[in-house]
Scaffold this motif. Sequence first.
Motif, PDB file in Angstrom:
ATOM      1  N   ARG A 133      67.064  71.196 -39.453  1.00 57.09           N
ATOM      2  CA  ARG A 133      68.368  70.604 -39.152  1.00 57.09           C
ATOM      3  C   ARG A 133      69.435  71.684 -38.992  1.00 57.09           C
ATOM      4  N   GLU A 134      69.378  72.687 -39.878  1.00 58.24           N
ATOM      5  CA  GLU A 134      70.402  73.735 -39.814  1.00 58.24           C
ATOM      6  C   GLU A 134      70.348  74.484 -38.491  1.00 58.24           C
ATOM      7  N   LEU A 135      69.145  74.776 -38.016  1.00 56.92           N
ATOM      8  CA  LEU A 135      69.024  75.475 -36.737  1.00 56.92           C
ATOM      9  C   LEU A 135      69.492  74.581 -35.586  1.00 56.92           C
ATOM     10  N   ALA A 136      69.207  73.289 -35.652  1.00 58.85           N
ATOM     11  CA  ALA A 136      69.685  72.369 -34.612  1.00 58.85           C
ATOM     12  C   ALA A 136      71.212  72.323 -34.588  1.00 58.85           C
ATOM     13  N   ILE A 137      71.827  72.303 -35.750  1.00 60.05           N
ATOM     14  CA  ILE A 137      73.294  72.307 -35.811  1.00 60.05           C
ATOM     15  C   ILE A 137      73.850  73.603 -35.237  1.00 60.05           C
ATOM     16  N   VAL A 158      71.023  65.082 -32.769  1.00 61.32           N
ATOM     17  CA  VAL A 158      70.219  64.030 -33.396  1.00 61.32           C
ATOM     18  C   VAL A 158      69.345  64.673 -34.469  1.00 61.32           C
ATOM     19  N   ILE A 159      69.736  64.495 -35.734  1.00 59.16           N
ATOM     20  CA  ILE A 159      68.980  65.058 -36.857  1.00 59.16           C
ATOM     21  C   ILE A 159      68.894  64.007 -37.956  1.00 59.16           C
ATOM     22  N   GLY A 160      67.999  64.211 -38.894  1.00 53.89           N
ATOM     23  CA  GLY A 160      67.879  63.313 -40.025  1.00 53.89           C
ATOM     24  C   GLY A 160      69.053  63.452 -40.971  1.00 53.89           C
ATOM     25  N   GLY A 161      69.227  62.453 -41.835  1.00 54.42           N
ATOM     26  CA  GLY A 161      70.308  62.492 -42.807  1.00 54.42           C
ATOM     27  C   GLY A 161      71.617  61.909 -42.324  1.00 54.42           C
ATOM     28  N   GLY A 182      61.249  64.812 -35.905  1.00 50.42           N
ATOM     29  CA  GLY A 182      61.101  63.518 -36.557  1.00 50.42           C
ATOM     30  C   GLY A 182      62.100  62.488 -36.074  1.00 50.42           C
ATOM     31  N   ARG A 183      63.375  62.863 -36.021  1.00 49.35           N
ATOM     32  CA  ARG A 183      64.396  61.901 -35.609  1.00 49.35           C
ATOM     33  C   ARG A 183      64.288  61.584 -34.111  1.00 49.35           C
ATOM     34  N   LEU A 184      63.946  62.579 -33.283  1.00 52.53           N
ATOM     35  CA  LEU A 184      63.769  62.311 -31.852  1.00 52.53           C
ATOM     36  C   LEU A 184      62.643  61.308 -31.614  1.00 52.53           C
ATOM     37  N   LEU A 185      61.527  61.483 -32.323  1.00 53.55           N
ATOM     38  CA  LEU A 185      60.419  60.549 -32.171  1.00 53.55           C
ATOM     39  C   LEU A 185      60.812  59.154 -32.651  1.00 53.55           C
TER      40      LEU A 185
END
Length: 818
Positions: A133-137, A158-161, A182-185
């Motif tokens: 998630r941190e890398l996506a942000i 689009v990330i979890g949490g 996970g969240r994309l799927l």
Amino acid sequence: MGAPGVVTGRTRPTKVKKQAGVLKRKREDVDVEKLEQAVVDIDPKNDKYTNFTDLPLSDPTKQGLKSAHFAVMTDVQATAIPLALKGHDILGAAKTGSGKTLAFLIPVLENLYRLQHIGTDAGLGALIISPTRELAIQIFDVLCKIGRHGHMFAAGLVIGGKSLESERQALTKMNILVGTPGRLLQHLSQTVAFNVDDLKMLVLDEADRILDMGFQKDVDAIVEYLPKERQTLLFSATQSKKVSDLARLSLQEPEYVSVHAEDRTATPKSLQQNYIICPIEEKLDTLWSFIQASKKSKILCFFSSAKMVRFVYESFRHMQPGIPLLHIHGRQKQGARLDVTAKFSAAKASCLFATDVAARGLDFPAVDFVIQVDCPEDVDTYIHRVGRTARYNREGRGVLFLAPSEEEGMLKRLENKKVPIELINVRQKKKQSIKSQMVHMCFKDPELKYLAQKAFITSTKSIYLQKDKEIFNIKNYDLEGFAASMGLPGAPKIKFLKDDGGNQPKQQSRQKVEVSDSSDEEEVGAIKAKDKPVRTKYDRMFERQNQDVLADHYKKLVRDGDGDGTSAEEDDFTGGKLGAKDDDDFLAVKRRIPAEDDGTNAQLNDEDKPIVPGGRVVHIAGASQPIIIDSNRREKLLKSKKKLTKLMDKGKKLIYDEDGNSHEVYELEDEKAFRAKGLPEEQRQKFIESAREVVAQADVEDKATAKAKRKEKARKRKERERNEETGIAEVDEEGGVQIEDTGEDPLANFLADAAYSDDDDEEVEPQPKKAKKWFESDSEGDERSSKKRKKGKKSKGTVVTEPETLEDMEALAAGLLG
């Protein structure tokens, strides 16, 4: 205002901002053709590019790069961006901190810009997948920073949490999407309006991590939703070149970009890498001493488990090292993780304890030291961890803690991957021991002690589960010393730390345990000898436990004996991951019961099976078979009367014949005797006839009894009526007087009558006396009343005088009885 000489009909001048917006949209339509031609003229193999201005980029992208102060391209950017602009699939491998993020973000913006893939009608054009998630942000922040100066794409994260419903509402309007697998799927499978049929580009950052076993299923499922005709970009510090991985992603003639393949080292030249020989029981002392000596530095420490991160953070925080402490791991909530990364990025001097969730792609500015307290599982993980420092040609230093048993194998693998590392020694004069402080804190705070036990278990588990047994061998570590260094009085007894056969007795079926009948008396005598004496109040006092935090968890964590039940943690180690042959199995067999055994009661008469080691035999009154006690759960069984009744033999109801012999209520007749009586149908008819005769005889008797009762009832009624007419009381057969039952209590009536005088039979309300005349005296009134009383007695005809002696009372009673 319009052009000179043209009347527009406006009474107010047009706003400047609206004019600029209209001109910008018109300019985009004009620039596309020129950019297309400029991209076609690119020759990536022969031409060399050093600055971003040398590339055919759109004006919004150039303005974004200029505002972010990006001017000179790195090696990977200069090689990968021209190939990506021409539409090639790319496998990009470069050292950590070499600018791989811009190497795929710029092609994403430019390719969609030339295709005019803008607006909600266009749909999703580019999908960027990140492992954490941190890398996506971080990728999303860089994308916004570069694309905010003129680009009109709608970009989403689009990330979890985060709220799933709010993401669903905005998902259909996105042109560029950054997210975790996970969240994309989840959105691809659950969000109906999410359409990816017109996807142009797929980007995988940290592709080696995304393509490994951890995300393999999710990525394969995501790729199934995506169209085959697309451009795919893969970037990582350690790139995978497996044909199977590339085939899964449907790459078409990919270009392999590895600008540092010919370098002597796989890590940046400005990175100084060292390792120290540190036994596992001295790691915390060495880490504390290092932090004390580097209070003005920015330090990032890596551990193998989240529980260890929490324990070190909590214990060091209590000792106040003089430097701000932070911690991050995968079990934290998303908001807390974002706060930690923001604080550590903005801090000048701080120490961050982290798991491998912070090991990939995160760009923390100006990190001075990367300390790997726990040895990484492989060289790729080491490279990603140490890459958090010495980024963009800055200087940095990495220190690796190696146990003596890990040194040889790890150095060999680092050398094969071109990772230079040197041995350094710790100055013993500056080394401090914090063992006594840890013991004091664990003794004072039960929650910290419990956390230490969990941290010990997860750390040893991470060592035990490592695949490379040449480096990680659980038998080569001093686990008792490691537990003592954490402040624990001893190492928690975990099953996988013992021999591999330690779990076999628990997996045996108790239904096949054999009890020898010949030595029952000897075993019972031995059991009684081994039993504890009578428990005193001191025994009960020492058996008490902390009911606040360690009640149930402590039982699961620490086992007092070899035969105790397994804990939840041990099940994870044995039955969950270690015991199962395949981790992907959804169902697993825990206990197998043979088909010939009904499983209702324990069958203990198999002479070939041995007794469970560590168990004891207990005979229960009323049960023909004894039970085996080999765990705490079975021990508690003895205290429950309800559960013991299920183990006892079922009773039989008996009846006795005329001779006094006992028989069961229902007994099966012999087959020969049954056949001798005739056919079943004949016997049934005989039984029906006999039963009918019995019923008819009983009916006659019942009718006769009912008729006699009716006659007797009528006779008594007539006799009662006759006696009422004559006034004679009924006389019973014994000669006594039968008093009619009126439903009243005679004793109560007698007591009520005794409360009044003998003259009055019934209670009479007193009549008010007549007022005396003025000429009458009191004596005259008395005489008159006495005369009236005498006259009334004479009118009755009988004068009754009050009896004075016993003879008078008997004569009076005889006269009343007639």
